[in-house]
Design a protein around this motif. Structure first.
Motif, PDB file in Angstrom:
ATOM      1  N   MET A  10       9.968  63.928  54.605  1.00 53.53           N
ATOM      2  CA  MET A  10      10.724  63.076  55.537  1.00 53.53           C
ATOM      3  C   MET A  10       9.801  62.520  56.612  1.00 53.53           C
ATOM      4  O   MET A  10       9.905  61.351  56.988  1.00 53.53           O
ATOM      5  CB  MET A  10      11.876  63.869  56.167  1.00 53.53           C
ATOM      6  N   THR A  11       8.878  63.325  57.100  1.00 51.14           N
ATOM      7  CA  THR A  11       7.931  62.858  58.114  1.00 51.14           C
ATOM      8  C   THR A  11       7.031  61.764  57.542  1.00 51.14           C
ATOM      9  O   THR A  11       6.790  60.741  58.182  1.00 51.14           O
ATOM     10  CB  THR A  11       7.075  64.038  58.634  1.00 51.14           C
ATOM     11  N   LEU A  12       6.567  61.955  56.309  1.00 47.04           N
ATOM     12  CA  LEU A  12       5.726  60.951  55.652  1.00 47.04           C
ATOM     13  C   LEU A  12       6.479  59.637  55.477  1.00 47.04           C
ATOM     14  O   LEU A  12       5.952  58.559  55.766  1.00 47.04           O
ATOM     15  CB  LEU A  12       5.240  61.475  54.303  1.00 47.04           C
ATOM     16  N   LEU A  13       7.719  59.712  55.021  1.00 46.83           N
ATOM     17  CA  LEU A  13       8.519  58.498  54.837  1.00 46.83           C
ATOM     18  C   LEU A  13       8.813  57.817  56.165  1.00 46.83           C
ATOM     19  O   LEU A  13       8.827  56.595  56.254  1.00 46.83           O
ATOM     20  CB  LEU A  13       9.825  58.828  54.105  1.00 46.83           C
ATOM     21  N   ALA A  14       9.050  58.573  57.206  1.00 48.66           N
ATOM     22  CA  ALA A  14       9.365  57.998  58.514  1.00 48.66           C
ATOM     23  C   ALA A  14       8.169  57.286  59.119  1.00 48.66           C
ATOM     24  O   ALA A  14       8.321  56.301  59.842  1.00 48.66           O
ATOM     25  CB  ALA A  14       9.860  59.079  59.457  1.00 48.66           C
ATOM     26  N   THR A  15       6.946  57.748  58.823  1.00 47.25           N
ATOM     27  CA  THR A  15       5.766  57.123  59.421  1.00 47.25           C
ATOM     28  C   THR A  15       5.149  56.053  58.531  1.00 47.25           C
ATOM     29  O   THR A  15       4.280  55.318  58.964  1.00 47.25           O
ATOM     30  CB  THR A  15       4.695  58.185  59.736  1.00 47.25           C
ATOM     31  N   ALA A  16       5.595  55.966  57.264  1.00 52.97           N
ATOM     32  CA  ALA A  16       5.073  54.935  56.365  1.00 52.97           C
ATOM     33  C   ALA A  16       5.565  53.568  56.807  1.00 52.97           C
ATOM     34  O   ALA A  16       6.675  53.430  57.297  1.00 52.97           O
ATOM     35  CB  ALA A  16       5.525  55.213  54.926  1.00 52.97           C
ATOM     36  N   PRO A  17       4.755  52.522  56.668  1.00 50.96           N
ATOM     37  CA  PRO A  17       5.220  51.192  57.045  1.00 50.96           C
ATOM     38  C   PRO A  17       6.389  50.771  56.154  1.00 50.96           C
ATOM     39  O   PRO A  17       6.405  51.040  54.962  1.00 50.96           O
ATOM     40  CB  PRO A  17       4.005  50.294  56.826  1.00 50.96           C
ATOM     41  N   ALA A  18       7.362  50.110  56.758  1.00 53.12           N
ATOM     42  CA  ALA A  18       8.522  49.638  56.008  1.00 53.12           C
ATOM     43  C   ALA A  18       8.106  48.491  55.099  1.00 53.12           C
ATOM     44  O   ALA A  18       7.371  47.599  55.504  1.00 53.12           O
ATOM     45  CB  ALA A  18       9.613  49.175  56.971  1.00 53.12           C
ATOM     46  N   LEU A  19       8.543  48.564  53.864  1.00 49.70           N
ATOM     47  CA  LEU A  19       8.279  47.470  52.941  1.00 49.70           C
ATOM     48  C   LEU A  19       9.297  46.383  53.202  1.00 49.70           C
ATOM     49  O   LEU A  19      10.440  46.656  53.504  1.00 49.70           O
ATOM     50  CB  LEU A  19       8.381  47.952  51.496  1.00 49.70           C
ATOM     51  N   GLY A  20       8.891  45.177  53.088  1.00 52.52           N
ATOM     52  CA  GLY A  20       9.824  44.080  53.309  1.00 52.52           C
ATOM     53  C   GLY A  20       9.153  42.764  53.028  1.00 52.52           C
ATOM     54  O   GLY A  20       7.932  42.688  52.854  1.00 52.52           O
ATOM     55  N   ALA A  21       9.968  41.757  52.981  1.00 52.56           N
ATOM     56  CA  ALA A  21       9.458  40.418  52.725  1.00 52.56           C
ATOM     57  C   ALA A  21       8.665  39.937  53.925  1.00 52.56           C
ATOM     58  O   ALA A  21       9.020  40.179  55.069  1.00 52.56           O
ATOM     59  CB  ALA A  21      10.617  39.480  52.428  1.00 52.56           C
ATOM     60  N   ASP A  22       7.564  39.258  53.644  1.00 51.53           N
ATOM     61  CA  ASP A  22       6.702  38.728  54.694  1.00 51.53           C
ATOM     62  C   ASP A  22       7.341  37.506  55.341  1.00 51.53           C
ATOM     63  O   ASP A  22       8.013  36.714  54.676  1.00 51.53           O
ATOM     64  CB  ASP A  22       5.342  38.314  54.110  1.00 51.53           C
ATOM     65  N   ALA A  23       7.089  37.337  56.614  1.00 52.82           N
ATOM     66  CA  ALA A  23       7.506  36.125  57.329  1.00 52.82           C
ATOM     67  C   ALA A  23       6.409  35.073  57.146  1.00 52.82           C
ATOM     68  O   ALA A  23       5.218  35.390  57.149  1.00 52.82           O
ATOM     69  CB  ALA A  23       7.720  36.427  58.798  1.00 52.82           C
ATOM     70  N   TRP A  24       6.840  33.814  56.981  1.00 50.22           N
ATOM     71  CA  TRP A  24       5.918  32.704  56.757  1.00 50.22           C
ATOM     72  C   TRP A  24       6.266  31.562  57.697  1.00 50.22           C
ATOM     73  O   TRP A  24       7.429  31.295  57.947  1.00 50.22           O
ATOM     74  CB  TRP A  24       6.020  32.215  55.310  1.00 50.22           C
ATOM     75  N   SER A  25       5.248  30.875  58.191  1.00 50.23           N
ATOM     76  CA  SER A  25       5.467  29.686  59.012  1.00 50.23           C
ATOM     77  C   SER A  25       4.970  28.459  58.256  1.00 50.23           C
ATOM     78  O   SER A  25       3.998  28.525  57.499  1.00 50.23           O
ATOM     79  CB  SER A  25       4.763  29.808  60.368  1.00 50.23           C
ATOM     80  N   ILE A  26       5.654  27.353  58.473  1.00 47.41           N
ATOM     81  CA  ILE A  26       5.329  26.104  57.782  1.00 47.41           C
ATOM     82  C   ILE A  26       4.201  25.379  58.496  1.00 47.41           C
ATOM     83  O   ILE A  26       4.238  25.214  59.714  1.00 47.41           O
ATOM     84  CB  ILE A  26       6.566  25.184  57.712  1.00 47.41           C
ATOM     85  N   ASP A  27       3.212  24.945  57.744  1.00 45.45           N
ATOM     86  CA  ASP A  27       2.162  24.070  58.256  1.00 45.45           C
ATOM     87  C   ASP A  27       2.675  22.643  58.056  1.00 45.45           C
ATOM     88  O   ASP A  27       2.566  22.086  56.962  1.00 45.45           O
ATOM     89  CB  ASP A  27       0.856  24.298  57.505  1.00 45.45           C
ATOM     90  N   ASP A  29       1.683  19.768  59.013  1.00 44.56           N
ATOM     91  CA  ASP A  29       0.707  18.718  58.695  1.00 44.56           C
ATOM     92  C   ASP A  29       0.411  18.643  57.199  1.00 44.56           C
ATOM     93  O   ASP A  29      -0.058  17.619  56.717  1.00 44.56           O
ATOM     94  CB  ASP A  29      -0.599  18.953  59.458  1.00 44.56           C
ATOM     95  N   GLN A  30       0.699  19.720  56.471  1.00 45.82           N
ATOM     96  CA  GLN A  30       0.411  19.750  55.041  1.00 45.82           C
ATOM     97  C   GLN A  30       1.671  19.940  54.194  1.00 45.82           C
ATOM     98  O   GLN A  30       1.574  20.291  53.022  1.00 45.82           O
ATOM     99  CB  GLN A  30      -0.576  20.882  54.737  1.00 45.82           C
ATOM    100  N   SER A  31       2.841  19.717  54.790  1.00 51.70           N
ATOM    101  CA  SER A  31       4.106  19.968  54.087  1.00 51.70           C
ATOM    102  C   SER A  31       4.986  18.735  54.092  1.00 51.70           C
ATOM    103  O   SER A  31       4.926  17.923  55.019  1.00 51.70           O
ATOM    104  CB  SER A  31       4.854  21.122  54.765  1.00 51.70           C
ATOM    105  N   ASP A  32       5.800  18.608  53.038  1.00 53.91           N
ATOM    106  CA  ASP A  32       6.689  17.457  52.911  1.00 53.91           C
ATOM    107  C   ASP A  32       8.067  17.887  52.443  1.00 53.91           C
ATOM    108  O   ASP A  32       8.196  18.764  51.579  1.00 53.91           O
ATOM    109  CB  ASP A  32       6.136  16.459  51.882  1.00 53.91           C
ATOM    110  N   LEU A  33       9.075  17.230  52.998  1.00 51.31           N
ATOM    111  CA  LEU A  33      10.458  17.340  52.535  1.00 51.31           C
ATOM    112  C   LEU A  33      10.884  15.909  52.219  1.00 51.31           C
ATOM    113  O   LEU A  33      11.126  15.104  53.117  1.00 51.31           O
ATOM    114  CB  LEU A  33      11.358  17.963  53.597  1.00 51.31           C
ATOM    115  N   THR A  34      10.890  15.592  50.928  1.00 49.40           N
ATOM    116  CA  THR A  34      11.120  14.219  50.495  1.00 49.40           C
ATOM    117  C   THR A  34      12.347  14.149  49.596  1.00 49.40           C
ATOM    118  O   THR A  34      12.920  15.166  49.223  1.00 49.40           O
ATOM    119  CB  THR A  34       9.895  13.677  49.733  1.00 49.40           C
TER     120      THR A  34
END
Length: 186
Positions: A10-27, A29-34
């Motif tokens: 339980m201690t090992l699980l509590a201190t392990a980093p939580a797995l989850g989806a990464d956050a992403w930001s849009i660039d 200048d290099q992105s298009d919504l057409t």
């Protein structure tokens, strides 16, 4: 002994980093919504100059992956001054009442070709579920998302009155997403 082993796990699980989806930001200048549509039988392209998104994605954690996109429809540009003068009016996007469109996913799933984002697309006062097929390629802390979906503009009240005639303006509009993203550091 079992109590000590259980406590240690339980201690090992509590201190392990939580797995989850990464956050992403849009660039932006290099992105298009057409988009691509037809008018009097000829095709034309346009784009939205302003959009934002809260994007979380990890191929190994699709349950926690999600997109929450907001598009400023007043930033539309079709390359035609005449067409662009009509779009703010009530028969089309009604900018004064509905300046934003949104897409919020309810599920992201893997397919043989890549992924699908299932969610609610809201334009004006109409909301319908759509499925956006897309690919996602990651290299280090950079990713590229490419996808396209065809929607029926009339389901969303875009092009009312005389503009519902598909001979004047086609009902199908293909929205294309081509985003370059950067992983957001935690």
């Amino acid at each position: 002994m079992r109590l000590t082993a259980s406590f240690g796990l339980m201690t090992l699980l509590a201190t392990a980093p939580a797995l989850g989806a990464d956050a992403w930001s849009i660039d932006h200048d290099q992105s298009d919504l057409t988009f691509e549509a037809t008018q009097q039988g000829g095709s034309f392209e346009g784009y939205f100059g302003s959009f934002s998104a809260d994007m979380r994605f990890a191929a190994d954690d699709l349950d926690n992956s999600a997109f929450d996109v907001t598009v400023d429809v007043t930033s539309i540009d079709t390359g035609s001054r005449q067409r662009d003068r009509e779009l703010p009016k009530s028969d089309w996007f009604a900018f004064d009442a509905f300046p934003k469109a949104t897409f919020k996913t309810s599920e992201i799933r893997e397919t043989a070709e890549g992924y699908e984002a299932v969610g609610e697309l809201r334009i004006r006062e109409s909301a319908h579920e759509i499925t956006l097929p897309f690919t996602w390629d990651t290299e280090g802390d950079t990713a590229e998302m490419v996808g396209a979906v065809t929607i029926d503009r009339t389901r969303y009240g875009v092009g009312q009155g005389d503009w519902t005639d598909p001979d004047a303006v086609g009902h199908g509009v293909t929205v294309q997403v081509d985003l370059t993203l950067s992983r957001v550091a935690d």
